[in-house]
Design an enzyme around this catalytic site. Sequence first.
Site, PDB file in Angstrom:
ATOM      1  N   TRP A  76      40.184   9.717 -24.695  1.00 44.66           N
ATOM      2  CA  TRP A  76      40.965   8.482 -24.882  1.00 44.66           C
ATOM      3  C   TRP A  76      40.465   7.344 -23.990  1.00 44.66           C
ATOM      4  CZ3 TRP A  76      42.901  13.291 -23.722  1.00 44.66           C
ATOM      5  CH2 TRP A  76      43.201  13.539 -22.378  1.00 44.66           C
ATOM      6  N   GLU A 129      49.011   8.726 -24.320  1.00 42.97           N
ATOM      7  CA  GLU A 129      50.108   8.675 -23.351  1.00 42.97           C
ATOM      8  C   GLU A 129      51.291   9.531 -23.784  1.00 42.97           C
ATOM      9  OE1 GLU A 129      49.880   7.736 -20.465  1.00 42.97           O
ATOM     10  OE2 GLU A 129      48.048   6.550 -20.531  1.00 42.97           O
ATOM     11  N   GLN A 131      54.404  15.199 -19.639  1.00 45.24           N
ATOM     12  CA  GLN A 131      54.732  16.569 -19.228  1.00 45.24           C
ATOM     13  C   GLN A 131      53.691  17.588 -19.680  1.00 45.24           C
ATOM     14  OE1 GLN A 131      57.868  17.067 -17.314  1.00 45.24           O
ATOM     15  NE2 GLN A 131      57.177  14.953 -17.208  1.00 45.24           N
ATOM     16  N   THR A 132      52.467  17.128 -19.930  1.00 40.95           N
ATOM     17  CA  THR A 132      51.455  18.022 -20.480  1.00 40.95           C
ATOM     18  C   THR A 132      50.112  17.772 -19.798  1.00 40.95           C
ATOM     19  OG1 THR A 132      52.623  17.817 -22.593  1.00 40.95           O
ATOM     20  CG2 THR A 132      50.476  18.868 -22.642  1.00 40.95           C
ATOM     21  N   TYR A 173      57.674  19.808 -26.965  1.00 36.64           N
ATOM     22  CA  TYR A 173      58.430  18.539 -27.020  1.00 36.64           C
ATOM     23  C   TYR A 173      58.158  17.806 -28.325  1.00 36.64           C
ATOM     24  CZ  TYR A 173      59.854  18.795 -22.090  1.00 36.64           C
ATOM     25  OH  TYR A 173      60.420  19.153 -20.902  1.00 36.64           O
ATOM     26  N   TYR A 179      57.560   4.251 -18.477  1.00 43.73           N
ATOM     27  CA  TYR A 179      56.204   4.676 -18.124  1.00 43.73           C
ATOM     28  C   TYR A 179      55.200   4.314 -19.224  1.00 43.73           C
ATOM     29  CZ  TYR A 179      51.929   7.100 -17.966  1.00 43.73           C
ATOM     30  OH  TYR A 179      50.591   7.334 -18.034  1.00 43.73           O
ATOM     31  N   ASP A 230      54.561   7.374 -13.129  1.00 39.72           N
ATOM     32  CA  ASP A 230      54.788   8.753 -13.558  1.00 39.72           C
ATOM     33  C   ASP A 230      54.884   9.639 -12.319  1.00 39.72           C
ATOM     34  OD1 ASP A 230      52.250   8.806 -12.590  1.00 39.72           O
ATOM     35  OD2 ASP A 230      51.398   9.944 -14.245  1.00 39.72           O
ATOM     36  N   CYS A 236      45.170  13.899  -4.670  1.00 41.65           N
ATOM     37  CA  CYS A 236      46.495  13.896  -4.040  1.00 41.65           C
ATOM     38  C   CYS A 236      47.433  14.821  -4.817  1.00 41.65           C
ATOM     39  CB  CYS A 236      47.031  12.462  -3.993  1.00 41.65           C
ATOM     40  SG  CYS A 236      48.430  12.226  -2.876  1.00 41.65           S
ATOM     41  N   CYS A 268      39.739  11.937   0.214  1.00 43.36           N
ATOM     42  CA  CYS A 268      40.551  10.864  -0.365  1.00 43.36           C
ATOM     43  C   CYS A 268      39.982   9.477  -0.051  1.00 43.36           C
ATOM     44  CB  CYS A 268      41.989  10.949   0.133  1.00 43.36           C
ATOM     45  SG  CYS A 268      43.054   9.684  -0.601  1.00 43.36           S
ATOM     46  N   CYS A 291      46.854   5.875   4.284  1.00 41.18           N
ATOM     47  CA  CYS A 291      47.944   6.824   4.006  1.00 41.18           C
ATOM     48  C   CYS A 291      48.784   7.121   5.248  1.00 41.18           C
ATOM     49  CB  CYS A 291      47.367   8.119   3.436  1.00 41.18           C
ATOM     50  SG  CYS A 291      48.642   9.262   2.861  1.00 41.18           S
TER      51      CYS A 291
END
Length: 353
Positions: A27, A40, A45-46, A85, A123, A141, A195, A205, A211
Amino acid sequence: MAITINIPQFRKDLIDWFEKEQRNLPWRKNQDPYRVWVSEIMLQQTKVDTVIPYFNQFTKSFPTLSALAEADEQEVLKAWEGLGYYSRVRNLQTAVREVVENYDAKVPDEVESLGNLKGVGPYTRGAILSIAYNKPEPAVDGNVMRVLSRILLIEEDIAKAKTRKIFEQAVRELISKENPSYFNQGLMELGALICTPRKPSCMLCPVQDHCTAFAKGVEQSLPIKSKKTKQKIEDHFTLVIEDDAEKVMLEQRPDTGLLAQMWQFPMVSKKEVSESLLQTYIKEKFEIDVIQLEKLKPVKHVFSHITWNMDVWRIKGVGQPKGLMLPLDEVTQYPMPVSHQKVLSQIQEYNGN
DNA sequence: AAAACGGGGGC
DNA sequence: GCCCCAGTTTT
């Protein structure tokens, strides 16, 4: 909340890192708003690795927004089979039809119209606006909340709905106006690759210098997240009803609720029928005479909030059963949840395949 | 504000 | 077994 980091330097460090280290994902081939949108929704959740083959197949079957709008609902659901879902894809098709109807088949580029589309929440709205249209909108998110909770030492409970607004406000102050797309994607990519929830790779990082949590050595204990819902157990009889032509019965689930509109082998809760009354129940419900009743290996399936214990019974009947009957090798043409794909595997194993 | 809504993967 | 994940809708 006062932000004390060096914002211009933070933007540069994050975006430079993303330009160099971003994964090559399907994508990201272009900025087609429709493809961004599909990705998106799939990524909600995937995991990325799970989504990749689905995204490729889905955009091949439905290459444009109009193609998806015109497609058969069952075909669309079938393309989503196994992703979970399922309301996501039913909402997506509802929304693209709305876009064809009201916006000349062009994905809206304004907060209001985009956010009012079915299945497009805060989101997804921000992700499409920033990634496809390069607008400086927050796309918060789980990754972004984790990353920023550490960088800015935000200790609000991310399980609370209103906490998201705190992070959105932080992003509004931090986001690059020159490249909001890479800024947002950089935050998420950082959350996915560096992270991470457990054992973050702080030594690698690109924004370690910024941070606060790392400086204090508390990155492992952020973000703060409460919430743990207790999950229920449900016991069901799952019925593989075979007629004398060796066809099996499928039924479609209701239009709403769990696994809406998906197909399955007939199922009945043990709260409704006892094992001793099972044969009578089958005879009356499906209008067949049962000539054979065998118990197969049970199937266990775990959802996020329910566990199904499925006792699988193979039933041989005579008569004209009340329900959709079809050859076993044709049931895969219908969208079925993974739980019932497991049942299908049981049958095939039993039949000696 | 909390629950419903799937499935897979890490440890 | 528990927790996590590029969330949104419904209650």
